[in-house]
Design an enzyme around this catalytic site. Sequence first.
Site, short mmCIF file in Angstrom:
data_model
loop_
_atom_site.label_atom_id
_atom_site.label_comp_id
_atom_site.label_asym_id
_atom_site.label_seq_id
_atom_site.Cartn_x
_atom_site.Cartn_y
_atom_site.Cartn_z
N LYS A 126 12.08 -7.68 -2.21
CA LYS A 126 11.45 -6.71 -1.31
C LYS A 126 11.51 -5.33 -1.96
O LYS A 126 12.52 -4.94 -2.54
CB LYS A 126 12.18 -6.66 0.05
N SER B 71 11.89 0.62 2.98
CA SER B 71 11.39 -0.68 3.44
C SER B 71 12.24 -1.87 3.02
O SER B 71 11.98 -2.99 3.45
CB SER B 71 9.95 -0.88 2.97
#
Length: 272
Positions: free
Chosen positions: A215, A77
């Site tokens: 992230k 991701s």
Amino acid sequence: MIPRFPLPTLALLVCCAVFFHLSPAASAAPTVVERPDWAKFFTDAGVTGTLVLLEDGARTVQVHDAARAAKGFLPASTFKIPNSLIALETGVAPGPDTVFPWDGTKRSIEAWNADLTLTQALRVSCVPIYQELARKIGPERMKWWVSAMGYGNADIGDAIDTFWLEGKLRISALEQAAFLQRLAHDGLPLSKRTMALVREMLVEERTANGVLRAKSGLTARVVPNVAWWVGWVEKGDKRWFFALNIDADHPEALAARKAVVKTVLASEGIWP
């Protein structure tokens, strides 16, 4: 065939290409310096992995486990960062507030079972929405942009909506940090608007002293699993870029991603 782009975008691409070809600072790789003292933070957290810390303007990049830091892994991701950039630049997502309606399919992650904006989808790491974006971008444009941005080995393979989860795409922790540094300084072949929007989407913490943008990622579809946390800290005009990946072979490893990075940042006087 290279996808067609508006003339302003083409001009920007040419300027960026010339700058990175001619600039000695852009092409000079920093010296890797091992930090064996960071091993205790990994040991205390019960995990094995690597951490890269790159400070703007430094001639060195500090690393725990340099061999692993240079090894490519699936980005999982963390690829939502370039996926967001490409979606915004191509107009597939007009802006960070673009709403993606829930398709009605009940999924195990409750946060995914709702209408989400692009920013919300990034923050809750909604895989279905980013798969939809990748399909709309399409293989040709995706391949071109991933290569143009110099993202890892730039190999998206043939599966347009899973290549970052279980495909051939690989990126190292060192490459992640360098990619984020380019994003922070408008150094990618994209419009400044696109890069500014994604930088804001990545805000994880904002205090009176600075900003933390980051992230996470988890290669849950392959064995062994690898967990990522990548990002950077801003304090005034100073920036520190980090990229961690660890073996996610037990449930506690997921929480350890942020814990290890934040412990190192605190020990270096960087964050909070």
